[in-house]
Design an enzyme around this catalytic site. Structure first.
Site, PDB file in Angstrom:
ATOM      1  N   LYS A  74      57.724  52.374 180.458  1.00 18.64           N
ATOM      2  CA  LYS A  74      56.618  52.845 181.301  1.00 18.64           C
ATOM      3  C   LYS A  74      56.377  51.857 182.432  1.00 18.64           C
ATOM      4  CE  LYS A  74      53.312  49.666 180.220  1.00 18.64           C
ATOM      5  NZ  LYS A  74      52.778  48.709 181.189  1.00 18.64           N
ATOM      6  N   GLY A  96      56.436  43.797 180.941  1.00 12.39           N
ATOM      7  CA  GLY A  96      55.373  44.672 181.430  1.00 12.39           C
ATOM      8  C   GLY A  96      55.767  46.129 181.457  1.00 12.39           C
ATOM      9  N   ALA A 115      56.419  47.912 178.385  1.00 18.36           N
ATOM     10  CA  ALA A 115      56.157  48.447 177.033  1.00 18.36           C
ATOM     11  C   ALA A 115      57.424  48.647 176.217  1.00 18.36           C
ATOM     12  CB  ALA A 115      55.364  49.756 177.107  1.00 18.36           C
ATOM     13  N   GLY A 116      58.416  47.785 176.428  1.00 20.70           N
ATOM     14  CA  GLY A 116      59.682  47.901 175.693  1.00 20.70           C
ATOM     15  C   GLY A 116      59.505  47.854 174.182  1.00 20.70           C
ATOM     16  N   GLY A 117      58.721  46.902 173.707  1.00 21.34           N
ATOM     17  CA  GLY A 117      58.478  46.782 172.267  1.00 21.34           C
ATOM     18  C   GLY A 117      57.635  47.932 171.743  1.00 21.34           C
ATOM     19  N   SER A 118      56.632  48.334 172.533  1.00 24.14           N
ATOM     20  CA  SER A 118      55.736  49.416 172.107  1.00 24.14           C
ATOM     21  C   SER A 118      56.455  50.754 172.038  1.00 24.14           C
ATOM     22  CB  SER A 118      54.554  49.531 173.079  1.00 24.14           C
ATOM     23  OG  SER A 118      53.764  48.365 173.033  1.00 24.14           O
ATOM     24  N   ASP A 137      49.571  49.896 173.479  1.00 25.17           N
ATOM     25  CA  ASP A 137      50.403  50.811 174.270  1.00 25.17           C
ATOM     26  C   ASP A 137      51.163  51.835 173.422  1.00 25.17           C
ATOM     27  OD1 ASP A 137      49.743  49.862 176.771  1.00 25.17           O
ATOM     28  OD2 ASP A 137      51.464  48.516 176.940  1.00 25.17           O
TER      29      ASP A 137
END
Length: 291
Positions: free
Chosen positions: A12, A100, A102-105, A138
């Site tokens: 995102k 920033g 949201a790769g992990g989310s 997120d």
């Protein structure tokens, strides 16, 4: 019942990011316009008969134990619904890490969706989003995806119409920024200028790309840019080469810009690459579920 599944976890960007205030509990109240983009990680899930969770990944520095959000997502479903079977997840990362975006989310969101299906829990999207907020602010948005207004600490989501067709240039410089550091150094209650989030919502509803890009603003830049001037350098390079506007995504350091033509986006991508301003550079399009 299926025992293998592959899902794409999309990144995102924040078209607008405002911090309304710092709450007494330490959390920051936000108003953000979120947009999913066609840059994704791939997750392959395999159901196991043994009661275990195993993660493999293409990036050696990522944790593959209980410190990984994918692991936490599968464990949360196992514990909540008393699932005795296990799961092996192969995580192939393309989204920049600590960037920033949201790769992990989004990996966590995909893990909730994937594990729910393979464990045959049949959880609807709303239930998955309620579980997701326990793992990160997120995560519910990454389950919803598309264009949305995000409020509260990120858990109050209002879907919006898809933004007009465009090309998005994404550039991550070879630095990492701690979200914790950025929020700790933000004087949230002392901000005098706030992004026009309501005006952007109106422009989105009108399908007015110019109105959207004119209102792109992120209050977290006030902390991140003075510490990492390369962010401003990338933003200027993008704007000088035909971008409608450019902005840092989330707490950074990724910078994105919006172009009307693919040719202009690719030409600017090549220039940023030549100047060695960023280590990971992509030209992508917006992603909306109704497309």
């Amino acid at each position: 019942m299926e025992d293998t599944l592959q899902l794409k976890a999309y990144a995102k960007i924040n078209l607008g990011l405002d911090v309304v205030r710092k709450r007494e509990d330490g959390y920051h109240e936000v108003r953000m316009i979120m947009q999913t983009v066609k840059l994704f990680d791939k997750l392959t899930f395999r159901l196991l008969n043994e009661d275990t969770i195993r993660i493999k990944t293409n990036l050696g520095f990522l944790p593959i134990d209980e410190n990984n959000l994918v692991y936490k997502a599968v464990r949360l479903l196992k514990e909540t619904y008393h699932v005795k079977k296990g799961m092996e997840i192969d995580l192939f990362k393309c989204i920049p890490v600590a960037a920033g975006m949201a790769g992990g989310s989004t990996d966590c969101a995909a893990a909730l969706v994937g594990a729910s299906r393979l464990f045959d829990l049949r959880l609807n999207r709303q239930k998955l989003m309620e579980l997701g907020i326990k793992l990160g602010a997120d995560v519910p948005y990454c389950i919803l995806r598309g264009t949305a207004l995000s409020e509260g600490i990120g858990e109050i989501l209002t879907p919006l119409p898809a933004i007009p067709d465009c090309y998005i240039l994404i550039a991550k410089p070879s630095i990492s920024v701690s979200t914790k550091y950025v929020y700790e150094h933000l004087d949230a209650n002392g901000l005098t200028k706030h992004p026009d989030i309501d005006g952007m919502i109106t422009s989105i509803k009108e399908g007015n790309l110019k109105g959207i890009t004119a209102r792109m603003e992120n209050v977290l830049e006030s902390v991140t840019i003075p510490k990492y001037p390369v962010i401003e350098e990338i933003k200027l390079c993008m704007k000088e080469n035909g971008a409608e506007n450019s902005l840092m995504s989330g707490s950074g350091p990724t910078v994105f810009s919006i172009f009307k033509t693919k040719a202009d986006a690719e030409r600017t991508r090549d220039m940023i690459r030549t100047k060695k301003l960023a280590s990971q550079i992509y030209v992508v399009k917006p992603f909306n579920q109704n497309i």
